[in-house]
Design a protein around this motif. Structure first.
Motif, PDB file in Angstrom:
ATOM      1  N   ALA A  98       1.120 -47.529  28.529  1.00 21.53           N
ATOM      2  CA  ALA A  98      -0.356 -46.256  28.922  1.00 21.53           C
ATOM      3  C   ALA A  98      -1.074 -45.729  29.393  1.00 21.53           C
ATOM      4  CB  ALA A  98      -1.387 -47.540  27.373  1.00 21.53           C
ATOM      5  N   ALA A 107       0.319 -47.691  21.625  1.00 20.76           N
ATOM      6  CA  ALA A 107       1.082 -47.075  22.120  1.00 20.76           C
ATOM      7  C   ALA A 107       1.534 -48.079  20.883  1.00 20.76           C
ATOM      8  CB  ALA A 107       2.060 -47.383  22.941  1.00 20.76           C
ATOM      9  N   ARG A 123       0.746 -51.317  16.996  1.00 18.71           N
ATOM     10  CA  ARG A 123       0.446 -51.037  17.996  1.00 18.71           C
ATOM     11  C   ARG A 123      -0.593 -51.664  18.123  1.00 18.71           C
ATOM     12  NH1 ARG A 123      -4.165 -52.357  18.214  1.00 18.71           N
ATOM     13  NH2 ARG A 123      -6.235 -50.957  17.041  1.00 18.71           N
ATOM     14  N   THR A 203       1.052 -42.716  18.144  1.00 18.44           N
ATOM     15  CA  THR A 203      -0.118 -42.879  19.318  1.00 18.44           C
ATOM     16  C   THR A 203      -1.673 -42.473  18.128  1.00 18.44           C
ATOM     17  OG1 THR A 203      -0.579 -40.704  19.888  1.00 18.44           O
ATOM     18  CG2 THR A 203       1.469 -42.358  21.385  1.00 18.44           C
ATOM     19  N   SER A 207      -4.667 -40.445  23.696  1.00 18.31           N
ATOM     20  CA  SER A 207      -3.835 -41.314  24.373  1.00 18.31           C
ATOM     21  C   SER A 207      -3.229 -40.289  24.607  1.00 18.31           C
ATOM     22  CB  SER A 207      -3.317 -42.250  23.308  1.00 18.31           C
ATOM     23  OG  SER A 207      -4.095 -43.256  22.307  1.00 18.31           O
ATOM     24  N   THR A 209       0.876 -41.575  26.147  1.00 11.50           N
ATOM     25  CA  THR A 209       1.137 -42.856  26.790  1.00 11.50           C
ATOM     26  C   THR A 209       2.689 -42.652  26.719  1.00 11.50           C
ATOM     27  OG1 THR A 209      -0.058 -43.568  24.729  1.00 11.50           O
ATOM     28  CG2 THR A 209       2.146 -45.107  25.116  1.00 11.50           C
TER      29      THR A 209
END
Length: 220
Positions: A98, A107, A123, A203, A207, A209
Motif C-alpha cells: 500500500a 489491497a 482486502r 483496490t 488507493s 497499490t
C-alpha cells in the motif's frame, strides 16, 4: 465498463497442498510486460464509477524484480480480473504494498468472479489496520461474519504502508480461510456465490497499490 483482452503473461508452476488436497499453483509476476503498459490477459475495469488505472511499472523493491502491477486511478472499486481462470475451489495469494491514499489505502483479492459486479473479495486496509472479507452482488458490497463470531467487522491486523505484505484466501465449498503475512486470521462461511469464476485484484477509492507474485490454484 471497459476491458482489454490479450494473451496471458508468463506463468510459473508449482505443486502445493490446499486444505488437505493437492493443487497446481500458477504465479503471475508481470516481469515480461513492458513498463508503462497494461498487463496482458486481464479485464481491467471497476465496480461502480470512476477511472481505474492498472499499469505494469518497474519497482526496485519488487519481491520478484523488475516489475509490479500498479493501480493508481480513482474509482469506487478498481478491479482487475484474470482472464481464463474458471475456479470454484482453490486458493489465491498475492504480495502487495500500500503506497498512498487519503480516502482509502487498500489491497484485495477476488475469487469466483462472474464479472466486475459479482464476486468475493478479501482486502487489507493500511488506514484501518484490518482485514475484511466481503461478497459483492450486483455491485453492492457486504461484509461477512467471521465463523464463531456474530457481528464485528473483519479482524484487526497491522498493515504498514510502504511495506510488502502477503494476503491469501483458500476457498472450498462454502468455507473461506484468510491468511495474512503467513498467519491464519479467520474463516468465513457463505453460500451466496457457488459457481466457478475468475480470480483477480481489487483496490478502493484513491488507493495507490502495488501487486506482485499473484499465485493461484484449483482443487478438482
Amino acid at each position: 465498463m471497459s476491458y482489454r483482452a490479450k494473451p496471458l503473461l508468463a506463468l510459473a508452476f508449482m505443486s502445493i497442498s490446499l486444505m488437505g488436497a493437492s493443487a497446481v499453483a500458477q504465479t503471475l509476476n508481470f516481469d515480461d510486460a513492458p513498463a508503462g503498459t497494461s498487463p496482458e490477459g486481464w479485464i481491467l475495469t471497476m465496480t461502480g464509477r470512476g477511472e481505474a488505472n492498472w499499469t505494469v511499472e518497474p519497482d526496485h523493491t519488487a519481491p520478484s524484480k523488475p516489475n509490479v502491477l500498479k493501480q493508481s486511478g480513482r474509482a469506487t472499486f478498481p478491479v482487475a480480473l484474470q482472464m481464463g481462470t474458471v475456479i470454484r475451489d482453490g486458493f489465491v495469494e498475492v504480495k502487495f504494498k500500500a503506497v498512498a491514499g487519503s480516502e482509502d489505502r487498500a489491497a484485495g483479492l477476488i475469487w469466483r468472479a462472474k464479472d466486475a459486479d459479482n464476486y468475493y473479495v478479501v482486502r487489507a486496509n493500511a488506514l484501518e489496520d484490518n482485514v475484511v472479507l466481503y461478497k459483492t452482488l450486483n455491485g453492492v458490497r457486504t461484509s461477512l461474519d467471521i465463523v464463531g463470531r456474530k457481528g464485528g467487522y473483519g479482524m484487526k491486523a497491522p498493515v504498514a504502508s510502504g511495506q510488502w505484505h502477503v494476503l491469501r484466501c483458500d476457498f472450498t465449498g462454502t468455507r473461506f480461510r484468510v491468511t495474512y503475512d503467513g498467519r491464519q486470521l479467520f474463516d468465513v462461511e457463505d453460500a451466496t456465490i457457488s459457481q466457478s469464476g475468475m480470480i483477480g485484484l481489487w483496490t478502493k477509492a484513491d488507493s495507490v497499490t502495488l501487486f506482485d507474485d499473484l499465485t493461484y490454484g484449483e482443487v478438482k
